[in-house]
Motif scaffolding. Structure first.
Motif, PDB file in Angstrom:
ATOM      1  N   PRO A   1       0.801  -1.237   0.000  1.00  0.00           N
ATOM      2  CA  PRO A   1       0.000   0.000   0.000  1.00  0.00           C
ATOM      3  C   PRO A   1       0.829   1.280   0.000  1.00  0.00           C
ATOM      4  CG  PRO A   1      -0.922  -1.593   1.539  1.00  0.00           C
ATOM      5  CD  PRO A   1       0.391  -2.155   1.082  1.00  0.00           C
TER       6      PRO A   1
ATOM      7  N   ALA B   1       4.690   0.164  -8.274  1.00  0.00           N
ATOM      8  CA  ALA B   1       3.380  -0.492  -8.269  1.00  0.00           C
ATOM      9  C   ALA B   1       3.311  -1.555  -9.362  1.00  0.00           C
ATOM     10  CB  ALA B   1       2.282   0.542  -8.470  1.00  0.00           C
TER      11      ALA B   1
ATOM     12  N   TYR C   1      -4.744  -0.934  -5.478  1.00  0.00           N
ATOM     13  CA  TYR C   1      -4.703  -0.250  -4.167  1.00  0.00           C
ATOM     14  C   TYR C   1      -6.064   0.389  -3.933  1.00  0.00           C
ATOM     15  CZ  TYR C   1      -4.016   3.762  -1.038  1.00  0.00           C
ATOM     16  OH  TYR C   1      -4.151   4.691  -0.038  1.00  0.00           O
TER      17      TYR C   1
ATOM     18  N   GLU D   1      -8.318   2.764  -0.804  1.00  0.00           N
ATOM     19  CA  GLU D   1      -8.470   3.400   0.512  1.00  0.00           C
ATOM     20  C   GLU D   1      -9.862   4.013   0.572  1.00  0.00           C
ATOM     21  OE1 GLU D   1      -7.980   7.350   0.869  1.00  0.00           O
ATOM     22  OE2 GLU D   1      -6.725   7.372   2.661  1.00  0.00           O
TER      23      GLU D   1
END
Length: 300
Positions: free
Chosen positions: A5, A50, A133, A135
């Protein structure tokens, strides 16, 4: 296979107001449906890392996607979708109309694959939109009563029954904006009800019961209106437009009766009203139990 992350570094969301900017709080106590939200944050993406940690080719396209969801109305929207370049830093601005919001605002920030990228390993990202990813940031906008345009008035002067505790006005058209279409009037002489609405974010046990009573009354009114002949024939004509009260009512019916079609509900309501309302009572109780278990604000 997902990257660590830490490939995405995101500053906290900032709320822009007339008095300046401040960190987005976990609860916006003074929000109402007339208040549009302007939010922003800076985000940095280590795109090369990434890709490497995801097993992707060095030229695999990546996108930064920001979406918002209004929990009460079950409405979502795409705020930003930005192509990512190596070492990029982004300033993300989000503007959301207050009339679309209610209950809680959920902001999702995702790093996703931008295009199909065939991979030999089935555990690697390879389809456009695959998430590398994610959030989620949640902000409670108000308590149960505060999600609607709410007015404290003298019932006698307003022409309402002076002994009534509250009065609900429903929209005349299913095309009216969600949340702004329903108005709740509280009797200024009933301090118990007024205080419960004011303390909706952290009510006492008695105030919570009053708010649940109000929620039950409003939900039953909306369901009853949706099943009347003048609405049930056109409900789904507007339900695909997320801005409308029809979309919110359709979502409410799906939440309460996930295994029943509108036609089934209409037949039950018309042929056996008593059984229908006991089923509605049970559905409301289950919705509250599930809401409390998930710590999600009620949809009204």
């Amino acid at each position: 296979m997902l990257p660590d992350p830490s490939v995405v570094t995101a500053d906290p969301w900032r709320l822009h107001q007339d008095t300046g900017t401040a960190a987005l709080p976990a609860f916006l106590a003074d929000w109402d449906y007339n208040t549009d939200l302007h939010l922003s944050r800076d985000i940095r993406v280590d795109a090369a890392r990434a890709r490497l940690e995801s097993g992707l080719p060095a030229d695999a396209p990546l996108l930064l996607a920001v979406e918002w969801t209004a929990a009460a109305a079950q409405i979502s929207g795409r705020a930003r979708r930005i192509p990512v370049s190596d070492g990029a830093k982004f300033h993300v601005d989000v503007h959301i109309r207050g009339a679309l919001l209610g209950g809680a605002l959920i902001l999702a920030t995702r790093l996703v694959l931008g295009d199909d990228t065939p991979a030999a390993d089935p555990f690697l990202a390879q389809r456009a939109g695959d998430i590398l990813y994610e959030e989620n940031v949640r902000t409670e906008l108000q308590g149960t009563a505060g999600r609607l345009p709410t007015y404290v008035v003298d019932f006698a002067e307003a022409g309402f029954d002076p002994d009534a505790r509250w009065h609900v006005e429903l929209p005349t058209s299913l095309s009216e904006p969600a949340l702004a279409a329903v108005r709740l009037y509280l009797n200024s002489a009933d301090t118990e009800v007024v205080n419960a609405a004011k303390k909706a974010a952290a009510p006492t046990p008695i105030q919570k019961r009053i708010l649940e009573w109000m929620e039950t009354d409003l939900t039953c009114r909306l369901v009853e209106a949706a099943l009347r002949p003048e609405w049930r024939e056109t409900l789904y004509d507007y339900a695909d437009d997320n801005d409308t009260i029809a979309a919110s009512i359709a979502a409410l019916l799906r939440t309460l009766f996930p295994h029943e079609s509108l036609a089934t509900l209409v037949v039950m309501r018309d042929s056996d009203p008593g059984r229908f309302y006991s089923c509605l009572q049970g559905a409301l109780r289950r919705m509250r139990v599930n809401r409390d278990d998930d710590a999600i604000s009620p949809a009204v």
